[in-house]
Enzyme design. Sequence first.
Site, PDB file in Angstrom:
ATOM      1  N   LYS A 211      -3.061  -2.864  -9.608  1.00  0.00           N
ATOM      2  CA  LYS A 211      -2.667  -1.902 -10.645  1.00  0.00           C
ATOM      3  C   LYS A 211      -1.650  -2.492 -11.593  1.00  0.00           C
ATOM      4  CE  LYS A 211       0.505   1.047 -10.473  1.00  0.00           C
ATOM      5  NZ  LYS A 211       1.850   1.271 -11.079  1.00  0.00           N
ATOM      6  N   ASP A 230      -3.478   4.234 -11.096  1.00  0.00           N
ATOM      7  CA  ASP A 230      -2.412   4.603 -10.171  1.00  0.00           C
ATOM      8  C   ASP A 230      -2.843   5.872  -9.447  1.00  0.00           C
ATOM      9  OD1 ASP A 230      -2.093   6.631 -12.022  1.00  0.00           O
ATOM     10  OD2 ASP A 230       0.053   6.279 -12.345  1.00  0.00           O
TER      11      ASP A 230
END
Length: 302
Positions: A211, A230
């Site tokens: 991420k 996320d």
Amino acid sequence: MITRDIPQFDIDQIARSGQCFRFRPLADGGYALVAGGRYLTIRQQGQTVCFDCAEDEFEAVWRRYFDLDADYGRYQRAVAKRDRYLQAAVAAGSGLRILRQDLWETIVCFIISQQNNIRRISGCVENLCSLFGEICYNKREQVYYAFPSAARLAACTAQDLAPVRLGYRARYVIAAAQQVASGAVDLDAVRQLPYAAAREALLQLTGVGVKVAECICLFALHHIDAFPVDTHIRQMLEAHYPNGFPLRRYKGFAGVMQQYAFYYELVSGRRDAPARPAPAEKIEKGETKNGSIDHHQRKLRA
């Protein structure tokens, strides 16, 4: 002072979007920004935007930084009319731009962003700069601080960074700084890589997972096909796109769509963020590392 009429540009939305953590709100509704060692104030009325800088600085630095040559109207018109969620997200964040930020600063900021919120991240970044960044002066002779170099942070210990209140993230920042300062990870080379190769190179940095690497690709390297996932974006995907996000439709600019969705989640009250950037709360000790969501990245790319 440079004045431009800019469609699809809203400095308040950009400052609140979670891309950059060095916007500071001003009493008159404008913003001050420190980026690339430079200080800029920005004010906006409607589509008219005032940049407090000289013409040559605007053309050399800020036009590119704010991605002003891109047609965001084209991105917005590409959204499927039947996609009510994304249509609403675009309407909520129609003035967003994907910033072209400094690579090293973005790496550190998004390492700090793990298991954190915008208010706290902004405070940590400001503390880091005020303690370890070079002292600079704007044209009014007011002090501001540049972002600390990799070499400066590589020389720090966890005890040195304790006043910044990074918690477990301090050791990641120091280790990443040492990798960059030593040349073990060559950021000049990373800047030249295509998206997938750049992401893989960034994953070599301590504290950078999938991420965070995607965020760096999107907000520093301007690989606008990057699509960071996320926890909140994952929840959005599960709620609105159970069969997968239509990446093929938005090939080449899926990251712009992600940013519209992220901001929509932010302003809809489903994420923890201030109405306008504000002085930071301190990070408490003992916070835990964010869990892996790599399987959602794989699903998106299927």
